[in-house]
Enzyme design. Structure first.
Site, PDB file in Angstrom:
ATOM      1  N   GLN A 141     -60.267-139.177 -30.391  1.00  0.00           N
ATOM      2  CA  GLN A 141     -60.644-139.600 -31.742  1.00  0.00           C
ATOM      3  C   GLN A 141     -61.854-138.821 -32.272  1.00  0.00           C
ATOM      4  O   GLN A 141     -61.941-138.546 -33.465  1.00  0.00           O
ATOM      5  CB  GLN A 141     -60.952-141.104 -31.712  1.00  0.00           C
TER       6      GLN A 141
ATOM      7  N   LYS B 133     -60.404-135.561 -33.561  1.00  0.00           N
ATOM      8  CA  LYS B 133     -59.518-135.847 -34.691  1.00  0.00           C
ATOM      9  C   LYS B 133     -60.333-136.171 -35.939  1.00  0.00           C
ATOM     10  O   LYS B 133     -60.095-135.631 -37.019  1.00  0.00           O
ATOM     11  CB  LYS B 133     -58.632-137.041 -34.323  1.00  0.00           C
TER      12      LYS B 133
ATOM     13  N   LYS C 139     -62.852-146.211 -29.853  1.00  0.00           N
ATOM     14  CA  LYS C 139     -61.545-146.852 -29.668  1.00  0.00           C
ATOM     15  C   LYS C 139     -61.751-148.152 -28.917  1.00  0.00           C
ATOM     16  O   LYS C 139     -62.715-148.290 -28.165  1.00  0.00           O
ATOM     17  CB  LYS C 139     -60.623-145.942 -28.843  1.00  0.00           C
TER      18      LYS C 139
ATOM     19  N   GLY D 217     -56.205-150.409 -36.876  1.00  0.00           N
ATOM     20  CA  GLY D 217     -54.991-150.676 -36.103  1.00  0.00           C
ATOM     21  C   GLY D 217     -54.650-149.564 -35.122  1.00  0.00           C
ATOM     22  O   GLY D 217     -55.204-148.466 -35.161  1.00  0.00           O
ATOM     23  N   ASP D 218     -53.752-149.883 -34.219  1.00  0.00           N
ATOM     24  CA  ASP D 218     -53.141-148.924 -33.291  1.00  0.00           C
ATOM     25  C   ASP D 218     -51.928-149.659 -32.720  1.00  0.00           C
ATOM     26  O   ASP D 218     -51.458-150.636 -33.324  1.00  0.00           O
ATOM     27  CB  ASP D 218     -54.132-148.504 -32.190  1.00  0.00           C
TER      28      ASP D 218
ATOM     29  N   ASN E  70     -45.410-148.457 -36.726  1.00  0.00           N
ATOM     30  CA  ASN E  70     -46.013-148.017 -37.981  1.00  0.00           C
ATOM     31  C   ASN E  70     -45.875-146.515 -38.201  1.00  0.00           C
ATOM     32  O   ASN E  70     -45.453-146.063 -39.273  1.00  0.00           O
ATOM     33  CB  ASN E  70     -47.492-148.440 -37.998  1.00  0.00           C
TER      34      ASN E  70
ATOM     35  N   SER F 211     -58.137-144.235 -43.529  1.00  0.00           N
ATOM     36  CA  SER F 211     -59.089-145.304 -43.227  1.00  0.00           C
ATOM     37  C   SER F 211     -60.457-144.955 -43.809  1.00  0.00           C
ATOM     38  O   SER F 211     -61.161-145.832 -44.340  1.00  0.00           O
ATOM     39  CB  SER F 211     -59.227-145.479 -41.711  1.00  0.00           C
TER      40      SER F 211
END
Ligand code: NDP
Ligand code: 2IT
Length: 444
Positions: free
Chosen positions: A111, A114, A126, A165-166, A240, A376
């Protein structure tokens, strides 16, 4: 021993039993070799890589909750605040029985890079739990979320750490988490993203990861003289990311012929019916075995197997290490042109090498699934200015972010003589911004 090898060895020794975290660190540090070698002595003296690969903070807590029969269960909750070098910690919460500290650390580490690649001011984090929302009643999910948040709320905030979310965490869970945060802290702030539209959520956040995956894939293909229109696409997953990847691929004129869940997969020769998929997965929360009731011409297979289906473009959108060396050998034999990761690290290390060696266009998840977290960050901006943007405004920004991101990683790969290697390009480009911020801020 080179500095990179030294740090890889140290991470493996100091973090036993965390194979996914080792895998993610090895991949990033191997890509960074040419960058590190240029500054090896300074970086070693400043322990730059040790600071990069060790989270700033990791929080582990007990989550007791009561089921519908009055039985008490205890799950484990995690939040790994990996890096705040370029902004507040930002990243999702995974709810799945396979969750452990190593999985959350691998996801938090990915993350960081990213989020840097989005070009937006967000650090990496996370969290999650080994709680399994599958088969639970809404009340049980609410009980878990409230208990989870009663501890997590001490560590997060709209300017410090903003979860989202994840896997296993969608609109329902974010709603319960937000409600509990608001009650406990008395604050109506943008402390979570992926919120419902009636309480601060952003239009297009639901679609963003899947749509973003297609925007960047389209740009890569365009730059290599290909078009998505008319292509056959295989997708894994039916959550998703998968649903909105399928929807956008079809809007762009491709035919998506597969999707999957953890029990089986579907082949639909006429193209996946997205409305049926949404009905089954988003509304009814059922298994893919239901799909044949909507589409009698489709075929359902138990177990895994999506990748035996011939395709031009493969989009793994379920989970880590789901695309193996055997799978990619089949894809290559069947003439695949491009593989783009919707999930986080879905391709095993040997499979990634095989794709690159065979000249397949390959986009790593930290680049190709960045549209979710980028949107986000757009939700955070809207919350800060207490305004809502239209779907078209958010979607246009998402598209621009993904197109820019492609050129950014393409350029980084070229600068280091790795043209067309977007794994190296993404790791290097993501690292450059983070390391610049780390050096400027001193030893912290
Ligand atoms: P969802 O929970 O909505 O869907 C996950 C899908 O993957 C389901 O179809 C699920 O099947 C399947 N799946 C999950 N775990 C496994 C497993 N161990 N084996 C086989 N299938 C599995 O999650 P998302 O779509 O949100 O996430 C998918 C991937 O995308 C993850 O890697 C996530 O980290 C990544 N991602 C998500 C983003 C987001 O915004 N949501 C952003 C960027 C990346 P089943 O229902 O049977 O469990
Ligand atoms: O892996 C990811 O990028 C996500 N699950 C989304 C994180 C976010 O903060 O939107």
């Amino acid at each position: 021993m080179s500095y990179v090898d030294e740090v890889i060895a140290k991470i493996e020794k100091e973090n036993p039993g965390e194979p996914e975290f080792h895998q993610a660190v090895r991949e990033v540090l191997n890509s960074l070799r040419p960058v590190i070698e240029k500054n090896e002595e300074t970086y070693r003296r400043d322990a730059l890589l040790e600071r990069l690969v060790n989270p700033e903070r990791q929080i582990k807590f007990r989550v007791p909750w009561i089921d519908d029969n009055g039985q008490v269960h205890v799950n484990t909750g995690y939040r790994v605040q990996f890096s705040s070098a370029i902004g507040p910690y930002k990243g999702g919460l995974r709810l799945h029985p396979s969750v452990n500290l190593g999985i959350i650390k691998f996801l938090g580490f990915e993350q960081v890079f990213k989020n840097s690649l989005t070009g937006l001011p967000i650090g990496g984090g996370k969290g999650g739990s080994d709680f399994d929302p599958k088969g639970k009643s809404d009340r049980e999910v609410m009980a878990f979320c409230q208990s989870f948040m009663s501890e997590l709320c001490k560590y997060i905030g709209s300017d410090t750490d903003i979860p989202a979310g994840d896997i296993g965490t969608g609109a329902r869970e974010i709603g319960y988490l937000f409600g509990e945060y608001k009650k406990l802290r008395g604050l109506f702030t943008g402390v979570l993203t992926g919120k419902g539209l009636s309480f601060g959520g952003s239009l297009a956040r639901t679609e963003a990861t899947g749509y973003g995956l297609l925007y960047i894939t389209q740009e890569m293909l365009r730059c290599h003289g290909h078009d998505i229109a008319g292509k056959t696409v295989t997708v894994s997953g039916s959550g998703n990311v998968a649903i909105y990847a399928i929807e956008k691929a079809q809007q762009l004129g491709a035919k998506v012929v597969t999707c999957s869940d953890s029990t089986g997969w579907v082949y639909d020769p006429d193209g996946i019916d997205v409305a049926a998929l949404k009905e089954i997965k988003e509304r009814k929360r059922l298994r893919l075995t239901e799909y044949a009731k909507y589409r009698p011409q489709s075929v359902y297979h138990e177990g895994r197997g999506v990748w035996v289906t011939p395709c031009d473009i493969a989009l793994p959108c379920a989970t880590q290490n789901e695309l193996t060396l055997d799978d990619v050998k089949t894809l290559v034999k069947n003439g695949v042109t491009a593989v783009a990761e919707g999930a986080n690290m879905p391709t095993t290390a040997d499979a990634t090498d095989y794709l690159l060696q065979n000249g397949i266009l390959f986009l790593p998840g930290k680049a190709s699934n960045a549209g979710g977290v980028a949107t986000s960050a757009l939700e955070m901006s809207q919350n800060s200015e207490r305004l809502h943007w239209t779907f078209e405004q958010v979607d246009a920004q998402l598209r621009e972010i993904m197109v820019d991101l492609y050129h950014h990683i393409d350029d980084a790969a070229k600068r280091y003589g790795r043209e067309g290697n977007y794994v190296d390009g993404a790791n290097i480009a993501g690292f450059e911004k983070v390391v610049d911020a780390m050096i400027s801020q001193g030893i912290v």
